[in-house]
Scaffold this motif. Structure first.
Motif, PDB file in Angstrom:
ATOM      1  N   THR A  53       0.838  -1.201   0.000  1.00 10.32           N
ATOM      2  CA  THR A  53       0.000   0.000   0.000  1.00 10.32           C
ATOM      3  C   THR A  53       0.871   1.248   0.000  1.00 10.32           C
ATOM      4  O   THR A  53       2.012   1.235   0.477  1.00 10.32           O
ATOM      5  CB  THR A  53      -0.921   0.047   1.227  1.00 10.32           C
ATOM      6  OG1 THR A  53      -0.125   0.029   2.425  1.00 10.32           O
ATOM      7  CG2 THR A  53      -1.897  -1.106   1.244  1.00 10.32           C
ATOM      8  N   GLU A  54       0.323   2.317  -0.544  1.00 12.67           N
ATOM      9  CA  GLU A  54       0.958   3.628  -0.466  1.00 12.67           C
ATOM     10  C   GLU A  54      -0.050   4.620   0.095  1.00 12.67           C
ATOM     11  O   GLU A  54      -1.210   4.635  -0.317  1.00 12.67           O
ATOM     12  CB  GLU A  54       1.451   4.113  -1.823  1.00 12.67           C
ATOM     13  CG  GLU A  54       2.211   5.438  -1.717  1.00 12.67           C
ATOM     14  CD  GLU A  54       2.749   5.949  -3.041  1.00 12.67           C
ATOM     15  OE1 GLU A  54       3.730   6.716  -3.005  1.00 12.67           O
ATOM     16  OE2 GLU A  54       2.188   5.603  -4.097  1.00 12.67           O
ATOM     17  N   SER A  55       0.399   5.433   1.042  1.00 10.85           N
ATOM     18  CA  SER A  55      -0.461   6.407   1.696  1.00 10.85           C
ATOM     19  C   SER A  55       0.228   7.759   1.740  1.00 10.85           C
ATOM     20  O   SER A  55       1.452   7.862   1.638  1.00 10.85           O
ATOM     21  CB  SER A  55      -0.789   5.969   3.135  1.00 10.85           C
ATOM     22  OG  SER A  55      -1.334   4.664   3.174  1.00 10.85           O
ATOM     23  N   VAL A  56      -0.587   8.808   1.909  1.00 11.03           N
ATOM     24  CA  VAL A  56      -0.061  10.145   2.179  1.00 11.03           C
ATOM     25  C   VAL A  56      -0.659  10.646   3.487  1.00 11.03           C
ATOM     26  O   VAL A  56      -1.812  10.344   3.817  1.00 11.03           O
ATOM     27  CB  VAL A  56      -0.356  11.157   1.057  1.00 11.03           C
ATOM     28  CG1 VAL A  56       0.459  10.859  -0.178  1.00 11.03           C
ATOM     29  CG2 VAL A  56      -1.843  11.210   0.741  1.00 11.03           C
ATOM     30  N   VAL A  57       0.152  11.380   4.221  1.00 10.63           N
ATOM     31  CA  VAL A  57      -0.293  12.018   5.460  1.00 10.63           C
ATOM     32  C   VAL A  57       0.050  13.499   5.344  1.00 10.63           C
ATOM     33  O   VAL A  57       1.213  13.861   5.147  1.00 10.63           O
ATOM     34  CB  VAL A  57       0.421  11.421   6.689  1.00 10.63           C
ATOM     35  CG1 VAL A  57      -0.025  12.127   7.959  1.00 10.63           C
ATOM     36  CG2 VAL A  57       0.156   9.931   6.791  1.00 10.63           C
ATOM     37  N   LEU A  58      -0.965  14.357   5.456  1.00 17.07           N
ATOM     38  CA  LEU A  58      -0.749  15.802   5.396  1.00 17.07           C
ATOM     39  C   LEU A  58      -1.184  16.412   6.712  1.00 17.07           C
ATOM     40  O   LEU A  58      -2.296  16.156   7.183  1.00 17.07           O
ATOM     41  CB  LEU A  58      -1.548  16.433   4.256  1.00 17.07           C
ATOM     42  CG  LEU A  58      -1.164  16.045   2.836  1.00 17.07           C
ATOM     43  CD1 LEU A  58      -2.014  14.876   2.351  1.00 17.07           C
ATOM     44  CD2 LEU A  58      -1.359  17.217   1.884  1.00 17.07           C
ATOM     45  N   ARG A  59      -0.300  17.222   7.303  1.00 18.04           N
ATOM     46  CA  ARG A  59      -0.621  17.883   8.565  1.00 18.04           C
ATOM     47  C   ARG A  59      -0.543  19.389   8.378  1.00 18.04           C
ATOM     48  O   ARG A  59       0.489  19.935   7.984  1.00 18.04           O
ATOM     49  CB  ARG A  59       0.339  17.452   9.680  1.00 18.04           C
ATOM     50  CG  ARG A  59       0.124  16.012  10.132  1.00 18.04           C
ATOM     51  CD  ARG A  59       0.933  15.667  11.377  1.00 18.04           C
ATOM     52  NE  ARG A  59       0.607  16.582  12.460  1.00 18.04           N
ATOM     53  CZ  ARG A  59       1.493  17.372  13.067  1.00 18.04           C
ATOM     54  NH1 ARG A  59       2.751  17.367  12.688  1.00 18.04           N
ATOM     55  NH2 ARG A  59       1.127  18.161  14.043  1.00 18.04           N
ATOM     56  N   GLY A  60      -1.684  20.043   8.651  1.00 14.65           N
ATOM     57  CA  GLY A  60      -1.751  21.486   8.484  1.00 14.65           C
ATOM     58  C   GLY A  60      -0.850  22.234   9.437  1.00 14.65           C
ATOM     59  O   GLY A  60      -0.286  23.277   9.093  1.00 14.65           O
ATOM     60  N   ALA A  61      -0.697  21.732  10.667  1.00 13.44           N
ATOM     61  CA  ALA A  61       0.094  22.440  11.676  1.00 13.44           C
ATOM     62  C   ALA A  61       1.551  22.591  11.262  1.00 13.44           C
ATOM     63  O   ALA A  61       2.184  23.607  11.526  1.00 13.44           O
ATOM     64  CB  ALA A  61      -0.004  21.713  13.018  1.00 13.44           C
TER      65      ALA A  61
ATOM     66  N   ARG B 117       3.763  13.560   3.991  1.00 15.18           N
ATOM     67  CA  ARG B 117       4.604  12.358   4.116  1.00 15.18           C
ATOM     68  C   ARG B 117       3.998  11.231   3.300  1.00 15.18           C
ATOM     69  O   ARG B 117       2.784  11.066   3.263  1.00 15.18           O
ATOM     70  CB  ARG B 117       4.712  11.918   5.582  1.00 15.18           C
ATOM     71  CG  ARG B 117       5.511  12.853   6.449  1.00 15.18           C
ATOM     72  CD  ARG B 117       5.644  12.288   7.868  1.00 15.18           C
ATOM     73  NE  ARG B 117       6.540  13.113   8.666  1.00 15.18           N
ATOM     74  CZ  ARG B 117       6.170  14.167   9.383  1.00 15.18           C
ATOM     75  NH1 ARG B 117       4.893  14.518   9.386  1.00 15.18           N
ATOM     76  NH2 ARG B 117       7.036  14.858  10.076  1.00 15.18           N
ATOM     77  N   ARG B 118       4.865  10.455   2.686  1.00  9.62           N
ATOM     78  CA  ARG B 118       4.429   9.263   1.967  1.00  9.62           C
ATOM     79  C   ARG B 118       4.843   8.033   2.775  1.00  9.62           C
ATOM     80  O   ARG B 118       5.966   7.956   3.276  1.00  9.62           O
ATOM     81  CB  ARG B 118       5.056   9.192   0.579  1.00  9.62           C
ATOM     82  CG  ARG B 118       4.549  10.275  -0.334  1.00  9.62           C
ATOM     83  CD  ARG B 118       4.974  10.068  -1.781  1.00  9.62           C
ATOM     84  NE  ARG B 118       4.389  11.107  -2.613  1.00  9.62           N
ATOM     85  CZ  ARG B 118       3.172  11.046  -3.128  1.00  9.62           C
ATOM     86  NH1 ARG B 118       2.431   9.978  -2.921  1.00  9.62           N
ATOM     87  NH2 ARG B 118       2.697  12.026  -3.860  1.00  9.62           N
ATOM     88  N   ILE B 119       3.929   7.100   2.879  1.00  6.23           N
ATOM     89  CA  ILE B 119       4.186   5.883   3.646  1.00  6.23           C
ATOM     90  C   ILE B 119       3.920   4.682   2.748  1.00  6.23           C
ATOM     91  O   ILE B 119       2.800   4.479   2.271  1.00  6.23           O
ATOM     92  CB  ILE B 119       3.285   5.814   4.894  1.00  6.23           C
ATOM     93  CG1 ILE B 119       3.570   6.998   5.817  1.00  6.23           C
ATOM     94  CG2 ILE B 119       3.485   4.498   5.633  1.00  6.23           C
ATOM     95  CD1 ILE B 119       2.645   7.094   6.995  1.00  6.23           C
TER      96      ILE B 119
END
Length: 329
Positions: free
Chosen positions: A304-312, A317-319
């Motif tokens: 699997t490939e995921s993205v995590v975006l944090r506004g703060a 990030r790609r996982i």
């Protein structure tokens, strides 16, 4: 009230809420695998919902679903107003779409995602009473430059100037729907190209806001829940998003008014859709797309490939993960 980032100090790296949520989108995406290209979008969605809901019980937060699968009587899983998480940790508003693009999944087409968006409690607009929203999304270059109230041709010219590129190099994403026939003509008359999307409203908006993507703008009428979800991601990308609610008939308009929503062309800015920058957006690819790769099975493993975006923090990030098939399918 505990904020979303209160438990993210170096002393507690294992309690990073964003990374905990990835497990839920990964689970939903993996459980949808047997239904990709099988023409069974309800079965795919049901499997993804069950998996996401199960993993939510392990996540350290006290969440309330603001944007879910519908009202409780219509959607026994992940319904609007449902409490999720283990009840410990930060209070949060939650938007979920176990599969954004069930039709894409059923047909085996690109850009289906499993999505979760989170913000501080009380910050996420509940636009569920009006299903559609007219949206305009760009990357950082569009901030203070484009405006949804302007003709699309003017916005294209303004954005091209801000990006320092010829108009004929701009690419605009639009959902391929009969309601957009004139909009598509106007985009092409202005000299820009179009990328017509069959579905995948969230991925289209995020790709338009990314600095290294192949599209520059995403416009048109899509789901209002997807607009809120996209706004959570745009906060991390520093991009531009505006929306106007688009009721389908007088009854829906009245429901929106009764819910306290602003209609009649009122423009919701990014901070109206989601207040503040303390947002988290997590997505795992179900099928391949420009944002993330889809789930891939090879032998005894699922990738699997995921993205995590944090506004703060303004990070993306790609996982990439590999999972034993024996544990999942």
């Amino acid at each position: 009230m505990v904020s979303l980032t209160a438990d993210m100090s170096p002393l507690h790296p294992d309690r990073n809420l964003a990374l905990e949520l990835v497990r839920a989108t990964e689970a939903a995406a993996i459980r949808a695998v047997p239904f990709i290209g099988r023409g069974a979008k309800e079965a795919a969605d049901g499997a993804a919902v069950d998996a996401m809901r199960a993993f939510f019980t392990t996540v350290n937060f006290d969440g309330t679903i603001v944007i879910g699968e519908g009202e409780k009587d219509e959607a026994p899983m992940l319904y609007n107003g449902e409490r999720v998480g283990n009840g410990r940790g930060p209070q949060a508003d939650v938007a979920v779409d176990p599969i954004d693009g069930t039709s894409l999944t059923a047909a085996g087409r690109n850009n289906a995602l499993s999505v979760i968006a989170v913000s501080d409690h009380g910050t996420m607009l509940d636009a569920s009473s009006v299903f559609y929203m007219d949206k305009l999304v760009t990357g950082p270059a569009g901030v203070g430059v484009v405006d949804i109230r302007l003709p699309i041709g003017e916005n294209i010219r303004r954005l091209a100037k801000a990006l320092d590129k010829p108009v004929d190099e701009l690419v605009v994403s639009v959902l391929h729907r009969p309601r957009h026939e004139r909009l598509i003509e106007e985009i092409r008359e202005a000299g820009a190209g179009t990328r017509l999307m069959s579905d995948g409203d969230v991925a289209g908006g995020i790709n338009a806001a990314r600095h290294n993507a192949r599209t520059d703008m995403c416009v048109g009428v899509g789901g209002s829940p997807e607009g809120i979800v996209t706004a959570c991601a745009i906060k991390a990308l520093g991009g531009h998003i505006q929306g106007r609610l688009w009721p389908r008939d007088d009854d829906e308009k009245q429901r929106g008014i009764d819910a306290g929503l602003k209609l009649d062309g009122y423009v919701y800015e990014a901070d109206d859709l989601v207040k503040g920058n303390n947002t988290i957006f997590v997505a795992t690819g179900v099928t391949d797309g420009a944002l993330v790769a889809g789930v891939r099975r090879e032998g005894g493993y699922v990738y699997t490939e995921s993205v995590v975006l944090r506004g703060a923090s303004g990070t993306l990030r790609r996982i990439s993960s590999e999972h034993l098939v024996s544990k999942w399918l």
